[in-house]
Design an enzyme around this catalytic site. Structure first.
Site, short mmCIF file in Angstrom:
data_model
loop_
_atom_site.label_atom_id
_atom_site.label_comp_id
_atom_site.label_asym_id
_atom_site.label_seq_id
_atom_site.Cartn_x
_atom_site.Cartn_y
_atom_site.Cartn_z
N SER A 68 41.63 85.58 22.08
CA SER A 68 42.01 85.11 20.76
C SER A 68 41.33 83.82 20.33
CB SER A 68 43.52 84.91 20.72
OG SER A 68 43.91 83.86 21.61
N SER B 190 42.26 84.73 26.82
CA SER B 190 41.78 84.25 25.52
C SER B 190 40.79 83.11 25.54
CB SER B 190 42.96 83.84 24.65
OG SER B 190 43.52 84.98 24.05
N LYS C 246 41.38 74.69 18.93
CA LYS C 246 42.02 75.93 18.49
C LYS C 246 43.23 75.57 17.63
CE LYS C 246 43.69 80.33 20.52
NZ LYS C 246 43.94 81.03 21.80
N1 GLN Z 1 44.27 89.54 24.44
C1 GLN Z 1 45.49 89.24 25.12
C2 GLN Z 1 46.65 89.42 24.19
O1 GLN Z 1 46.42 89.87 23.12
C3 GLN Z 1 45.44 87.81 25.63
C4 GLN Z 1 45.61 86.82 24.56
C5 GLN Z 1 45.62 85.42 25.05
O2 GLN Z 1 45.17 85.12 26.15
N2 GLN Z 1 46.16 84.54 24.22
O3 GLN Z 1 47.76 89.14 24.49
#
Ligand code: GLN
Length: 481
Positions: A156, A180, A81
């Protein structure tokens, strides 16, 4: 070579390369060929590192030829990532604000992968600074779901999930602050693991919400995730929140089965999962029962407050962490009449809409008149959630929930409604607040033939039990095929 190496697991690739039966360069070329064929439509990567990967693979083969052991991930193609620092290689967080920045060091996970013989094929796309659940918030355009390119891969870490699902890399790493890793794993039909907070070093992971962020693997099999965590996990003096004790091998835990394991059903879980998802969850309970586990009812009353508490705590921490992007030290600078104006125009140009929303939410929650009412209150709710989970884990070794309330959704479906997007993580977020581990295991398909994941949760350092349950679900799916 008869079997395409994209069809082999990471465990099989490493065994083949270490014994000299497979060449790391051949394994790599087969994955690069897949990238050539499908990356144009998927867009899993911000950057493909073909030349660097070829050199690394050749070095692995040379080590084997010289009688040396390159390590437990010998020749395994891995994707990272793009919020993990790679020495001299751009690390963008899919944001314009980091334009042109090259980290002067490797993240600890990157050093550990390299030392274990893994071959990095590229840096994957994400929602900007890991804020989102669909990868639509990337400054470089969305990633598409390999199962249906009209749909999101989740987020994400959508690029890392798609890279494994499309066979671009054997395994990948993502980060999970509120879901995410687990949510995109579910939507792309792969295994994804968020370890206990402190299990994997965050040194060199660009911070979103430091008290919640954890790195973990995406893989095709539960065993491959165990292998990855055995390599990247364990204490790191460079991360003050890293757990000081050594962790037991998860590879070793897998064989133990689930006979006698207590699997909890949360009777007061927030509603809202689609019927196809609920059906797969029920099938998962049945499969674990058939494998010898005991199903017990538990309650986690504060579970349903998770989302609200998270959207105060995570933006609060993010607003503080993102203050460092000021046009002075990293990446983008837009010049203006004086320094203060330069900060403003740089941040206005560099951050996307969702990141700005989080900075404003977080700044508000931390502001003098509201700190106790919002941030302080959210911290108390966080404690309640952890306490409720702890009580549940006196009755159950692991808990089973849906990972995502739905299968992969079409692009734009939640674009104009941030709250609808936030609800994607209603089942994953409480775990991060408690600091506990969670994993998503593919468990068949739902609407439109799209993958459905089942989430397995465990208490602090409950990874061995969680992996035992995950392996049992995987075996049940294999038997059902
Ligand atoms: N979707 C969640 C957010 O937007 C979690 C994102 C994540 O785990 N980085 O914060």
């Amino acid at each position: 070579m008869s079997t395409p190496t994209n069809a082999l697991t990471a465990v099989q690739i490493a065994a083949g390369v270490r014994s000299g039966q497979l060449k790391a360069v051949d394994v790599l070329e087969q994955h690069l060929a897949r990238i050539d064929t499908r990356e144009g439509e998927i867009h899993a990567f911000n950057l493909v590192l073909a030349d660097q990967a070829r050199a690394a693979a050749a070095a692995i083969d040379a080590a084997v030829a010289a009688g040396n052991d390159p390590g437990p991930l010998a020749g395994v193609p891995v994707a990272l990532k793009d919020n993990m620092c790679t020495h001299g290689v751009p690390t963008t967080c899919s944001s314009k604000i980091l334009d042109g920045w090259k980290p002067p060091y490797d993240a600890t996970v990157v050093s550990r992968l390299n030392a274990a013989g893994a071959v990095t094929v590229g840096k994957t796309n994400l929602d900007e600074f890991a804020m989102g659940s669909s990868t639509e918030n990337s400054a470089f355009g969305p990633t598409r779901n390999p199962h249906d390119i009209t749909r999101v891969p989740g987020g994400s870490s959508g690029g890392s999930a798609a890279a494994v699902a499309a066979g671009f890399a054997s395994v990948s790493l993502g980060s999970d602050t509120g879901g995410s890793i687990r949510q995109p794993a579910a939507l792309c039909g792969v295994v994804g693991v968020k370890p206990t907070y402190g299990y994997v070093s965050r040194y060199g992971l660009v911070a979103f919400a430091s008290s919640l962020d954890q790195i973990g693997p995406f893989t095709n099999t539960v065993q491959d995730s165990a292998l990855l965590l055995d390599v990247i996990g364990g204490h790191d003096p460079m991360d003050s929140t890293s757990i000081p004790a050594a962790q037991p091998s998860l590879m070793a835990a897998l064989d133990q089965g689930v006979e006698g394991l207590r699997v909890g059903r949360i009777t007061d879980l927030p509603e809202g999962a689609d019927p196809d998802v609920v059906e797969r969850l029920e099938a998962a309970f049945d499969a674990l029962r058939a494998a010898g586990a005991t199903i017990v009812d538990v309650q986690v009353p504060a579970f349903s407050y998770g989302l609200t508490a998270y959207y105060l705590i995570a933006p609060a921490e993010a607003s503080s962490n993102l203050a460092r992007y000021d046009g002075v030290r990293y990446g983008l600078r837009v010049n203006a009449a004086d320094t203060n104006a330069m900060y403003g125009v740089t941040r206005a140009a560099g951050f996307g809409e969702e990141v700005k929303r989080r900075i404003m939410l977080g700044t508000y929650a931390l502001s003098a008149g509201y700190y106790d009412a919002y941030y302080g209150k959210a911290l108390k709710v966080r404690r309640m959630i952890a306490d409720d989970f702890d009580r549940a884990y006196q009755q159950a070794d692991v808990l089973l929930t849906p990972t995502s309330p739905t299968v992969a959704f079409p692009f734009g479906a939640k674009g104009d409604n941030p709250f609808a997007m936030y609800l994607c993580d209603v089942y994953t977020i409480p775990t991060n607040l408690a600091g506990h581990p969670g994993m998503s295991v593919p468990f068949g398909t739902g609407a439109g033939g799209l993958p459905v994941g089942v989430q397995i949760l465990a208490g602090t350092l409950g990874e061995p039990q969680m992996f035992r349950a995950g392996a049992a679900l995987e075996r049940a799916m294999g038997a059902a095929k």
